[in-house]
Enzyme design. Structure first.
Site, PDB file in Angstrom:
ATOM      1  CG  ASP A  16       4.631   5.226  -4.712  1.00 30.88           C
ATOM      2  OD1 ASP A  16       3.588   5.387  -5.687  1.00 30.88           O
ATOM      3  OD2 ASP A  16       4.652   5.448  -3.619  1.00 30.88           O
ATOM      4  CB  THR A  38      -2.999  -5.295  -3.287  1.00 30.47           C
ATOM      5  OG1 THR A  38      -2.115  -4.528  -4.436  1.00 30.47           O
ATOM      6  CG2 THR A  38      -2.248  -5.423  -2.060  1.00 30.47           C
ATOM      7  CE  LYS A  39      -7.280   2.279  -7.402  1.00 38.00           C
ATOM      8  NZ  LYS A  39      -6.335   3.211  -6.474  1.00 38.00           N
ATOM      9  CG  PHE A  40      -0.910   0.460  -6.241  1.00 39.86           C
ATOM     10  CD1 PHE A  40      -1.456   0.675  -5.973  1.00 39.86           C
ATOM     11  CD2 PHE A  40      -0.337   0.824  -7.637  1.00 39.86           C
ATOM     12  CE1 PHE A  40      -1.678   2.209  -5.961  1.00 39.86           C
ATOM     13  CE2 PHE A  40      -0.138   2.650  -8.034  1.00 39.86           C
ATOM     14  CZ  PHE A  40      -1.336   2.647  -7.123  1.00 39.86           C
ATOM     15  CD  GLU A  41      -1.094  -9.114  -5.322  1.00 35.12           C
ATOM     16  OE1 GLU A  41      -1.691  -9.024  -4.616  1.00 35.12           O
ATOM     17  OE2 GLU A  41      -0.448 -10.423  -5.667  1.00 35.12           O
ATOM     18  CD  GLU A  88      -1.039   5.809   1.389  1.00 40.20           C
ATOM     19  OE1 GLU A  88      -1.245   4.628   0.869  1.00 40.20           O
ATOM     20  OE2 GLU A  88      -0.424   6.581   0.357  1.00 40.20           O
ATOM     21  CG  ASP A 115       3.370  -4.759 -10.535  1.00 35.34           C
ATOM     22  OD1 ASP A 115       4.672  -3.451  -9.510  1.00 35.34           O
ATOM     23  OD2 ASP A 115       2.835  -4.372 -11.047  1.00 35.34           O
ATOM     24  CG  ASP A 127       7.753   9.430   5.519  1.00 43.71           C
ATOM     25  OD1 ASP A 127       8.164   8.883   5.298  1.00 43.71           O
ATOM     26  OD2 ASP A 127       9.302  10.777   5.569  1.00 43.71           O
ATOM     27  CE  LYS A 183      10.715   8.982 -16.877  1.00 46.12           C
ATOM     28  NZ  LYS A 183      10.411  10.158 -15.838  1.00 46.12           N
TER      29      LYS A 183
HETATM   30  C1  LIG Z   1       2.244   2.189  -5.530  1.00 43.94           C
HETATM   31  S1  LIG Z   1       1.130   2.471  -3.809  1.00 43.94           S
HETATM   32  C2  LIG Z   1      -0.070   0.619  -3.308  1.00 43.94           C
HETATM   33  C3  LIG Z   1      -1.217   0.739  -2.470  1.00 43.94           C
HETATM   34  C4  LIG Z   1      -1.537  -0.926  -1.982  1.00 43.94           C
HETATM   35  N1  LIG Z   1      -0.237  -0.678  -1.032  1.00 43.94           N
HETATM   36  C5  LIG Z   1      -1.604  -1.818  -2.700  1.00 43.94           C
HETATM   37  O1  LIG Z   1      -1.147  -2.503  -3.117  1.00 43.94           O
HETATM   38  O2  LIG Z   1      -2.482  -1.445  -3.805  1.00 43.94           O
HETATM   39  C6  LIG Z   1       2.452   2.908  -2.881  1.00 43.94           C
HETATM   40  C7  LIG Z   1       1.831   3.512  -1.996  1.00 43.94           C
HETATM   41  O3  LIG Z   1       2.558   3.661  -0.897  1.00 43.94           O
HETATM   42  C8  LIG Z   1       2.779   5.192  -0.351  1.00 43.94           C
HETATM   43  N2  LIG Z   1       3.752   5.818   0.407  1.00 43.94           N
HETATM   44  C9  LIG Z   1       5.112   5.726  -0.059  1.00 43.94           C
HETATM   45  N3  LIG Z   1       5.829   5.910   0.669  1.00 43.94           N
HETATM   46  C10 LIG Z   1       5.174   6.748   2.306  1.00 43.94           C
HETATM   47  C11 LIG Z   1       5.706   6.503   2.795  1.00 43.94           C
HETATM   48  N4  LIG Z   1       7.106   7.358   3.310  1.00 43.94           N
HETATM   49  N5  LIG Z   1       4.513   6.859   4.170  1.00 43.94           N
HETATM   50  C12 LIG Z   1       3.692   6.318   4.058  1.00 43.94           C
HETATM   51  N6  LIG Z   1       3.169   6.166   2.952  1.00 43.94           N
HETATM   52  C13 LIG Z   1       4.272   6.184   1.877  1.00 43.94           C
HETATM   53  C14 LIG Z   1       2.011   6.317  -1.682  1.00 43.94           C
HETATM   54  O4  LIG Z   1       1.615   7.462  -0.950  1.00 43.94           O
HETATM   55  C15 LIG Z   1       0.875   5.144  -2.042  1.00 43.94           C
HETATM   56  O5  LIG Z   1      -0.520   5.034  -2.141  1.00 43.94           O
END
Ligand SMILES: C[S@@+](CC[C@H](N)C(=O)[O-])C[C@H]1O[C@@H](n2cnc3c(N)ncnc32)[C@H](O)[C@@H]1O
Length: 227
Positions: free
Chosen positions: A132, A205-208, A82, A168, A109, A136
């Site tokens: 994410d 999950t939190k985002f879910e 993360e 989602d 990353d 857009k």
């Molecule tokens: C929308 S959140 C979802 C978090 C979690 N999986 C949930 O469902 O609650 C997406 C996460 O992916 C992480 N992320 C995006 N691209 C990444 C990458 N290339 N490497 C590591 N983390 C990444 C972002 O920092 C973010 O916390």
């Protein structure tokens, strides 16, 4: 460097919003990093206990569902990656509280980690939950699920390894299905050739939860590496 590679490297799937660390997260980052953290180092490939399957989760957010899954499967190695430091701190706190010994965490990353620190044919499963969506159209290119990235995941998965995605956002689900269906070496585990029912082992999950509150649906996809 090839032109496509230069372009891919310029486009990241995240924008770093560091946010403030709570005292607990800061404490966890300094105190528990030695137990659970792996620093990014392209010259130091990660070694896992090969007698056990290794599961990689990319973008675990605050880590609650990642830790829940690691707790439920003590005989698997879990690597979570993360970029968001407060999330990494929260995940370390939860790992320590659960006294887990099967978890490692990185703050970097995931694309670079996969490229430079993970051996080919080494992962039993890769899971990416609610990446994410980059709603857009002009941002769609930032979506982590792209043909080149899926080809990289295929190299790192073992034969019969599983890629599990969930989102989602319906247009992203459709994009995932299109990219994975076209990808070489993967077979869809959905009987209908599209989505699967939510597996019992995937916690909410939190985002879910946030998506549910907004009235969004959820799409799970699972593909198996067959070649
Ligand atoms: C929308 S959140 C979802 C978090 C979690 N999986 C949930 O469902 O609650 C997406 C996460 O992916 C992480 N992320 C995006 N691209 C990444 C990458 N290339 N490497 C590591 N983390 C990444 C972002 O920092 C973010 O916390």
């Amino acid at each position: 460097m090839h032109k496509d590679e230069i372009n891919r490297r310029a486009i990241r799937s995240f924008v770093l919003r560091q946010g403030r660390l709570t005292k607990g997260q800061e404490h966890a980052l300094t105190t528990y990093w030695a137990d659970y953290g792996i620093d990014y180092n392209p010259n130091a490939p990660i070694t896992f206990n090969e007698a056990r399957p290794t599961i990689l989760e990319i973008g675990f957010g605050m880590g609650a569902s990642f830790i829940e899954m690691a707790t439920a499967a003590p005989n698997s190695n879990f690597l979570g990656i993360e970029v968001h430091r407060p999330g990494v701190g929260a995940c370390l706190m939860a790992a320590k509280a659960a006294e887990l010994t099967n978890v490692k965490v990185m703050c970097h990353d995931a694309v670079e980690v996969l490229e430079n620190m993970i051996a080919n044919n080494s992962l039993a499963k890769v899971q990416i939950f609610f990446p994410d969506p980059w709603h857009k159209a002009r941002h769609n290119k930032r979506r982590i699920i792209q043909p080149n990235f899926v080809a990289l995941l295929k190299e790192k998965l073992q034969l019969n390894g599983i890629l599990h995605l969930a989102t989602d956002w319906q247009p992203y689900a459709e994009h995932m299905l299109e990219v994975l269906t076209a990808a070489e070496g993967f077979t869809n585990l959905s009987e209908q050739g599209n989505y699967i029912p939510r597996p019992d082992d995937r916690p909410l999950t939190k985002f879910e939860k946030r998506g549910q509150n907004l009235g969004h649906g959820v799409w799970d996809l699972q593909f198996i590496k067959t070649v």
